[in-house]
Design an enzyme around this catalytic site. Structure first.
Site, PDB file in Angstrom:
ATOM      1  N   HIS A   3       0.809  -1.221   0.000  1.00 56.83           N
ATOM      2  CA  HIS A   3       0.000   0.000   0.000  1.00 56.83           C
ATOM      3  C   HIS A   3       0.841   1.271   0.000  1.00 56.83           C
ATOM      4  CE1 HIS A   3      -2.728  -3.109   0.793  1.00 56.83           C
ATOM      5  NE2 HIS A   3      -3.181  -2.782   1.971  1.00 56.83           N
ATOM      6  N   ASP A  15      -6.495  -4.030  -2.408  1.00 60.40           N
ATOM      7  CA  ASP A  15      -6.782  -3.676  -1.013  1.00 60.40           C
ATOM      8  C   ASP A  15      -8.288  -3.740  -0.761  1.00 60.40           C
ATOM      9  OD1 ASP A  15      -6.365  -2.979   1.620  1.00 60.40           O
ATOM     10  OD2 ASP A  15      -6.316  -0.826   1.233  1.00 60.40           O
ATOM     11  N   HIS A  58     -16.849  -3.419   4.252  1.00 58.70           N
ATOM     12  CA  HIS A  58     -17.447  -3.035   5.532  1.00 58.70           C
ATOM     13  C   HIS A  58     -18.951  -2.860   5.328  1.00 58.70           C
ATOM     14  CE1 HIS A  58     -13.665  -2.447   7.657  1.00 58.70           C
ATOM     15  NE2 HIS A  58     -13.216  -1.760   6.619  1.00 58.70           N
ATOM     16  N   ASN A  86      -6.572   3.407   4.701  1.00 62.86           N
ATOM     17  CA  ASN A  86      -5.316   3.421   5.456  1.00 62.86           C
ATOM     18  C   ASN A  86      -4.243   2.656   4.678  1.00 62.86           C
ATOM     19  OD1 ASN A  86      -3.447   3.819   7.472  1.00 62.86           O
ATOM     20  ND2 ASN A  86      -4.210   2.165   8.786  1.00 62.86           N
TER      21      ASN A  86
END
Length: 225
Positions: A31, A104, A108, A77
């Protein structure tokens, strides 16, 4: 709200590079989102350190300006960075400092994301939008070509993980294939999302590039043709 400055990433990348140099260990940086991290990784590769790195589509398509909307789908993040960082990520993909594009994919539930921005969990779903975002942000802007993109999304990650029969169309390799239409335009609608969660800032956006078939182990496991 508390910030997450570039230094929080860059310091850790620098530390881990020094430890990899000291021990001779392999190091993979996940990331990557900042220009200074790209710079450190590029320098480490020049010095022969065994380092690889990846970034995600939202780090070369979205800037921190998006956070002003307080849409929690933009809360990730590492966080979204500046336009200068976006340029550095693209340059890193172009010159090979960054080896891999990963999604990534971070699902949710709506209830988790439907809170104040700084209380929402970090992450967005990214599996279904990775290809069109790479086409828009990299191919159409002539940052990289198709050969490089295919490597960064398949061959390179397989090589880093030591998966000898993955990420290749060579004879004898596992028959894992994605068949795409790079010109197909479609609207990313919430009702059509295959993930059980819908936390994406790209909902409602017209995208270009669609996966028509996914073949795994020689069997068609997904089709949209």
């Amino acid at each position: 709200m508390r910030g997450i400055p570039d230094a929080s990433e860059v310091v850790m990348v620098g530390r881990d590079i020094l430890l990899a140099e000291l021990t001779g260990a392999r190091l993979h940086i996940a990331h990557v989102s900042t220009k200074d991290a790209v710079r450190l990784i590029k320098d480490a590769k020049k010095r022969g350190i065994k380092i690889t790195a990846e970034t995600c589509p939202h780090y070369f398509t979205l800037s921190d300006d998006e956070v002003k909307s307080f849409n929690t789908s933009f809360r990730v993040n590492p966080p979204l960075r500046s336009k200068d960082d976006i340029k550095a990520i693209k340059d890193g993909l172009k010159d090979g400092s960054i080896d891999v594009i990963a999604t990534d994919h971070a699902p949710h539930a709506d209830a988790e994301k439907d809170v104040e921005f700084d209380k929402a969990p970090c992450g967005m779903i990214g599996l279904e939008t990775a290809l069109p975002l790479a086409i828009e942000g990299l191919i159409e802007q002539k940052i990289i070509d198709w050969k490089a993109l295919i490597s960064q999304m398949s061959g390179a990650p397989a090589g880093i993980l030591g998966l000898k029969d993955k990420g290749s169309l060579a004879e004898g390799a596992d028959a894992d294939v994605a068949i795409i239409d790079p010109e197909a335009e479609w609207v990313y609608e919430k009702a059509g999302i295959l993930s059980k969660s819908k936390n994406s800032p790209f909902i409602g956006k017209t995208l270009k590039g669609k996966v028509l078939y996914t073949i795994c182990g020689g069997k068609v496991v997904y089709t949209d043709a």
